[in-house]
Scaffold this active site. Structure first.
Site, PDB file in Angstrom:
ATOM      1  N   THR A   1     -44.190   3.889 -20.494  1.00 10.69           N
ATOM      2  CA  THR A   1     -44.642   3.053 -19.553  1.00 10.69           C
ATOM      3  C   THR A   1     -45.918   2.194 -19.301  1.00 10.69           C
ATOM      4  OG1 THR A   1     -44.987   2.901 -17.018  1.00 10.69           O
ATOM      5  CG2 THR A   1     -45.155   4.900 -18.378  1.00 10.69           C
ATOM      6  N   ASP A   2     -45.738   0.896 -18.940  1.00  7.52           N
ATOM      7  CA  ASP A   2     -47.091   0.381 -18.977  1.00  7.52           C
ATOM      8  C   ASP A   2     -48.145   0.905 -17.865  1.00  7.52           C
ATOM      9  OD1 ASP A   2     -45.738  -0.584 -16.637  1.00  7.52           O
ATOM     10  OD2 ASP A   2     -46.170  -2.439 -16.642  1.00  7.52           O
ATOM     11  N   GLU A   3     -47.452   2.078 -16.940  1.00  9.37           N
ATOM     12  CA  GLU A   3     -48.334   2.524 -15.966  1.00  9.37           C
ATOM     13  C   GLU A   3     -49.463   3.288 -16.814  1.00  9.37           C
ATOM     14  OE1 GLU A   3     -46.145   4.018 -12.542  1.00  9.37           O
ATOM     15  OE2 GLU A   3     -44.439   2.778 -13.020  1.00  9.37           O
TER      16      GLU A   3
ATOM     17  N   LYS B   1     -46.963  10.551 -18.411  1.00 13.49           N
ATOM     18  CA  LYS B   1     -46.798   9.830 -19.482  1.00 13.49           C
ATOM     19  C   LYS B   1     -47.907   9.521 -20.437  1.00 13.49           C
ATOM     20  CE  LYS B   1     -42.957   8.228 -20.080  1.00 13.49           C
ATOM     21  NZ  LYS B   1     -41.946   8.640 -20.777  1.00 13.49           N
TER      22      LYS B   1
ATOM     23  N   TYR C   1     -43.790  -0.849   0.956  1.00 14.37           N
ATOM     24  CA  TYR C   1     -45.042  -0.617   0.898  1.00 14.37           C
ATOM     25  C   TYR C   1     -46.258  -1.481   1.221  1.00 14.37           C
ATOM     26  CZ  TYR C   1     -42.368   3.543  -1.170  1.00 14.37           C
ATOM     27  OH  TYR C   1     -41.746   4.768  -1.380  1.00 14.37           O
TER      28      TYR C   1
ATOM     29  N   PHE D   1     -31.116   6.010 -16.419  1.00 12.85           N
ATOM     30  CA  PHE D   1     -30.838   4.554 -16.080  1.00 12.85           C
ATOM     31  C   PHE D   1     -31.120   3.778 -17.557  1.00 12.85           C
ATOM     32  CE2 PHE D   1     -33.770   0.783 -14.992  1.00 12.85           C
ATOM     33  CZ  PHE D   1     -32.831  -0.194 -14.927  1.00 12.85           C
TER      34      PHE D   1
ATOM     35  N   ILE E   1     -35.134  19.701 -22.631  1.00 12.92           N
ATOM     36  CA  ILE E   1     -35.995  19.136 -23.580  1.00 12.92           C
ATOM     37  C   ILE E   1     -37.245  20.313 -23.966  1.00 12.92           C
ATOM     38  CG2 ILE E   1     -35.829  16.725 -24.151  1.00 12.92           C
ATOM     39  CD1 ILE E   1     -38.407  16.535 -22.517  1.00 12.92           C
TER      40      ILE E   1
ATOM     41  N   ASN F   1     -38.426  -1.711 -15.047  1.00 12.71           N
ATOM     42  CA  ASN F   1     -37.233  -2.325 -15.395  1.00 12.71           C
ATOM     43  C   ASN F   1     -36.169  -2.255 -14.311  1.00 12.71           C
ATOM     44  OD1 ASN F   1     -36.089  -1.037 -18.620  1.00 12.71           O
ATOM     45  ND2 ASN F   1     -38.020  -1.491 -17.942  1.00 12.71           N
TER      46      ASN F   1
ATOM     47  N   GLY G   1     -52.478   5.726  -3.940  1.00 15.44           N
ATOM     48  CA  GLY G   1     -53.006   5.676  -5.356  1.00 15.44           C
ATOM     49  C   GLY G   1     -51.994   4.491  -6.018  1.00 15.44           C
TER      50      GLY G   1
ATOM     51  N   ASP H   1     -29.220  15.782 -22.549  1.00 18.62           N
ATOM     52  CA  ASP H   1     -29.677  15.568 -21.326  1.00 18.62           C
ATOM     53  C   ASP H   1     -29.759  16.657 -20.416  1.00 18.62           C
ATOM     54  OD1 ASP H   1     -30.050  12.662 -19.489  1.00 18.62           O
ATOM     55  OD2 ASP H   1     -29.668  14.518 -18.572  1.00 18.62           O
ATOM     56  N   LYS H   2     -30.338  17.141 -19.601  1.00 17.87           N
ATOM     57  CA  LYS H   2     -30.608  18.226 -18.922  1.00 17.87           C
ATOM     58  C   LYS H   2     -29.526  17.962 -17.574  1.00 17.87           C
ATOM     59  CE  LYS H   2     -33.886  20.690 -15.827  1.00 17.87           C
ATOM     60  NZ  LYS H   2     -35.001  20.695 -15.648  1.00 17.87           N
TER      61      LYS H   2
ATOM     62  N   TYR I   1     -47.123  10.876 -11.930  1.00 17.52           N
ATOM     63  CA  TYR I   1     -46.253  10.192 -13.177  1.00 17.52           C
ATOM     64  C   TYR I   1     -46.647   9.643 -14.193  1.00 17.52           C
ATOM     65  CZ  TYR I   1     -42.861   6.907 -15.284  1.00 17.52           C
ATOM     66  OH  TYR I   1     -42.384   6.334 -16.248  1.00 17.52           O
ATOM     67  N   SER I   2     -47.719   8.529 -13.939  1.00 19.87           N
ATOM     68  CA  SER I   2     -48.354   8.136 -15.159  1.00 19.87           C
ATOM     69  C   SER I   2     -49.268   8.605 -16.052  1.00 19.87           C
ATOM     70  CB  SER I   2     -48.978   6.655 -14.718  1.00 19.87           C
ATOM     71  OG  SER I   2     -49.985   6.882 -13.563  1.00 19.87           O
TER      72      SER I   2
HETATM   73  P1  NAD Z   1     -34.295   8.136 -15.259  1.00 16.84           P
HETATM   74  O1  NAD Z   1     -34.887   9.123 -14.190  1.00 16.84           O
HETATM   75  O2  NAD Z   1     -33.361   7.310 -14.829  1.00 16.84           O
HETATM   76  O3  NAD Z   1     -33.624   9.136 -16.210  1.00 16.84           O
HETATM   77  C1  NAD Z   1     -34.147  10.295 -16.851  1.00 16.84           C
HETATM   78  C2  NAD Z   1     -33.181  11.045 -17.754  1.00 16.84           C
HETATM   79  O4  NAD Z   1     -33.941  12.226 -18.286  1.00 16.84           O
HETATM   80  C3  NAD Z   1     -32.020  11.589 -16.515  1.00 16.84           C
HETATM   81  O5  NAD Z   1     -30.764  11.594 -17.070  1.00 16.84           O
HETATM   82  C4  NAD Z   1     -32.588  13.079 -16.559  1.00 16.84           C
HETATM   83  O6  NAD Z   1     -31.362  14.049 -16.454  1.00 16.84           O
HETATM   84  C5  NAD Z   1     -33.135  13.293 -18.019  1.00 16.84           C
HETATM   85  N1  NAD Z   1     -33.924  14.422 -18.025  1.00 16.84           N
HETATM   86  C6  NAD Z   1     -35.308  14.555 -16.951  1.00 16.84           C
HETATM   87  N2  NAD Z   1     -35.678  15.834 -17.371  1.00 16.84           N
HETATM   88  C7  NAD Z   1     -35.170  16.269 -18.623  1.00 16.84           C
HETATM   89  C8  NAD Z   1     -35.348  17.491 -19.289  1.00 16.84           C
HETATM   90  N3  NAD Z   1     -36.225  18.391 -19.249  1.00 16.84           N
HETATM   91  N4  NAD Z   1     -34.559  17.756 -20.523  1.00 16.84           N
HETATM   92  C9  NAD Z   1     -33.517  16.855 -20.825  1.00 16.84           C
HETATM   93  N5  NAD Z   1     -33.242  15.694 -20.089  1.00 16.84           N
HETATM   94  C10 NAD Z   1     -34.002  15.534 -19.112  1.00 16.84           C
HETATM   95  O7  NAD Z   1     -35.333   7.329 -16.151  1.00 16.84           O
HETATM   96  P2  NAD Z   1     -35.334   6.082 -16.673  1.00 16.84           P
HETATM   97  O8  NAD Z   1     -35.854   5.012 -15.513  1.00 16.84           O
HETATM   98  O9  NAD Z   1     -34.179   5.739 -17.401  1.00 16.84           O
HETATM   99  O10 NAD Z   1     -36.748   6.098 -17.843  1.00 16.84           O
HETATM  100  C11 NAD Z   1     -36.255   6.574 -18.981  1.00 16.84           C
HETATM  101  C12 NAD Z   1     -37.458   6.701 -19.584  1.00 16.84           C
HETATM  102  O11 NAD Z   1     -38.223   5.340 -19.780  1.00 16.84           O
HETATM  103  C13 NAD Z   1     -38.673   7.437 -19.160  1.00 16.84           C
HETATM  104  O12 NAD Z   1     -39.639   8.113 -20.367  1.00 16.84           O
HETATM  105  C14 NAD Z   1     -39.479   6.654 -18.397  1.00 16.84           C
HETATM  106  O13 NAD Z   1     -40.813   7.254 -18.468  1.00 16.84           O
HETATM  107  C15 NAD Z   1     -39.702   5.388 -19.216  1.00 16.84           C
HETATM  108  N6  NAD Z   1     -39.819   4.128 -18.631  1.00 16.84           N
HETATM  109  C16 NAD Z   1     -39.230   3.684 -17.505  1.00 16.84           C
HETATM  110  C17 NAD Z   1     -39.375   2.542 -16.873  1.00 16.84           C
HETATM  111  C18 NAD Z   1     -38.577   2.202 -15.685  1.00 16.84           C
HETATM  112  O14 NAD Z   1     -38.706   1.153 -15.071  1.00 16.84           O
HETATM  113  N7  NAD Z   1     -37.394   2.691 -15.145  1.00 16.84           N
HETATM  114  C19 NAD Z   1     -40.234   1.742 -17.430  1.00 16.84           C
HETATM  115  C20 NAD Z   1     -40.891   1.860 -18.662  1.00 16.84           C
HETATM  116  C21 NAD Z   1     -40.685   3.435 -19.137  1.00 16.84           C
END
Ligand code: NAD
Length: 353
Positions: A135-137, A164, A217, A13, A61, A190, A294, A34-35, A160-161
């Protein structure tokens, strides 16, 4: 010299929004690593897929040798690390994948990055950045008042948090111990185009569109500070290009909303712009379901550091951003319908039973 940025998780995303932004608004070249997990969607990258400044590499990764090879092959000037398992509910059902990618994978990437960074000439080393997107989490839950700042102690609640938080600590340790020039950013929730429809806003848009129940929820009083994904993408570019090594930046839109208010707004926008449902206004689809174990009560970001030091400001209010998001899902059924028909039909996740 123009930047060449290796972006992990670029088919997700936020990563795809960052890549679309960099190709459209800067002269940087991008390598997307990306995986392609369930959360990835290469359709999100259609606008840039044929651009000569864009390249894609399918890799995990956690595979340190593959990361070393890709760094050597593409010789980036910076890394933006977004690859992660990102859904709190899935982390409750299966924490192992979160530890593997978010912790072990970040370690493998850091290890390869340090070796690559050391191989650069002095100028290359000085300009290199490893940007960790977090993340802020990691800060845990707030009460009714107060904001997360960059110095708020870490206190994560979910698998998750906490994964991170672990990765943030690793990144800082690689700066302090090995001198790797890192920057970090911690962003609030986001929303926007191309978000996998397991997350609150796209799930509610699609369920409300189809007249399906809208499972909120608990009482829906949990507060999140929403940021439009394109505002986040611009913030990340500012952090990468202007942030000081070793520093972290909180990113948020000052848009605190209760979950129930978000769902009500989605119902009202859809009632405005699509055909009415036979059963009446879409707010009638809201049902209250068992709370997330939680579940943090409130997140709110103090983004004054990034505003002051890097000059970043969000452009969307929650009202304008949410309308754009609803419009995007209405216009892009071919992006989400296969996901609803296949990998995720909208069922409840993360009950910890
Ligand atoms: P997402 O789940 O939409 O996308 C994650 C991507 O990472 C996917 O394309 C997936 O294929 C890839 N991926 C997962 N495991 C992998 C691996 N082992 N090797 C290579 N690629 C891999 O996540 P997002 O919402 O786009 O979030 C992106 C980043 O931003 C994350 O690190 C998340 O913690 C952080 N973040 C997200 C938000 C939110 O609201 N979505 C807010 C703050 C921070």
């Amino acid at each position: 010299m123009t930047q060449k940025i290796l972006i992990t998780g670029g088919a997700g995303f936020i990563g795809s929004a960052v890549i679309r932004h960099l190709i459209a608004e800067t002269d940087a070249a991008v390598v997307n690593v990306d995986k392609l997990t369930y959360a990835a969607n290469l359709d999100s990258l259609k606008p840039v897929a044929d651009n000569p400044r864009y390249a894609f590499e399918k890799a995990d990764i956690c595979d340190g040798a593959a990361m070393a090879h890709l760094l050597e092959k593409h010789r980036p000037t910076a890394i933006m690390h977004l690859a992660a398992e990102s859904h709190v509910d899935r982390s409750i059902d299966g924490p192992g994948a979160f530890i593997m990618t978010n912790v072990v994978g970040t370690y493998a990437l850091l290890d390869a990055s340090v070796a690559y960074w050391r191989s650069l000439d002095e100028a290359g080393r000085a300009r290199f950045r490893f940007h960790h997107i977090s993340t802020d989490e990691v800060f845990g839950s707030l009460g009714e008042t107060g904001f997360f700042t960059e110095t708020t102690p870490y206190d994560p609640s979910s698998p998750y948090s906490s994964s991170k938080a672990s990765s943030d600590h690793l990144v800082r340790a690689w700066h302090r111990t090995y001198g790797l020039p890192v920057v970090l950013s911690n962003c609030s929730n986001n929303y926007g185009p191309c978000q996998f429809p397991e997350k609150l806003i796209p799930l509610m848009i699609l369920n409300a569109l189809e007249g399906r129940p809208l499972p909120v929820y608990g009482q829906g009083t949990n507060v999140r500070d929403w940021l439009y994904v394109e505002d986040h993408a611009r913030a990340l570019w500012e952090v990468l290009s202007k942030g000081a090594p070793g520093e972290s930046y909180n990113v948020g839109g000052n848009n605190e909303m209760k979950n129930i208010e978000v769902v009500q707004m989605i119902c009202d926008i859809l009632d405005d712009v699509v055909d009415p449902l036979p059963g009446g206004p879409r707010r009638g689809l809201i049902t209250h379901v068992k709370d997330r174990p939680g579940h943090d009560q409130r997140y709110a970001i103090d983004a004054s550091k990034i505003r002051r030091d890097l000059g970043w400001e969000p452009r969307e209010t929650f009202d304008t951003g949410l309308r754009r998001t609803v419009d995007w899902y209405l216009d892009n059924r071919d992006w989400w319908q296969p996901l609803r028909d296949g990998v995720y039909a909208g069922g409840r996740l993360g009950l910890a039973v």
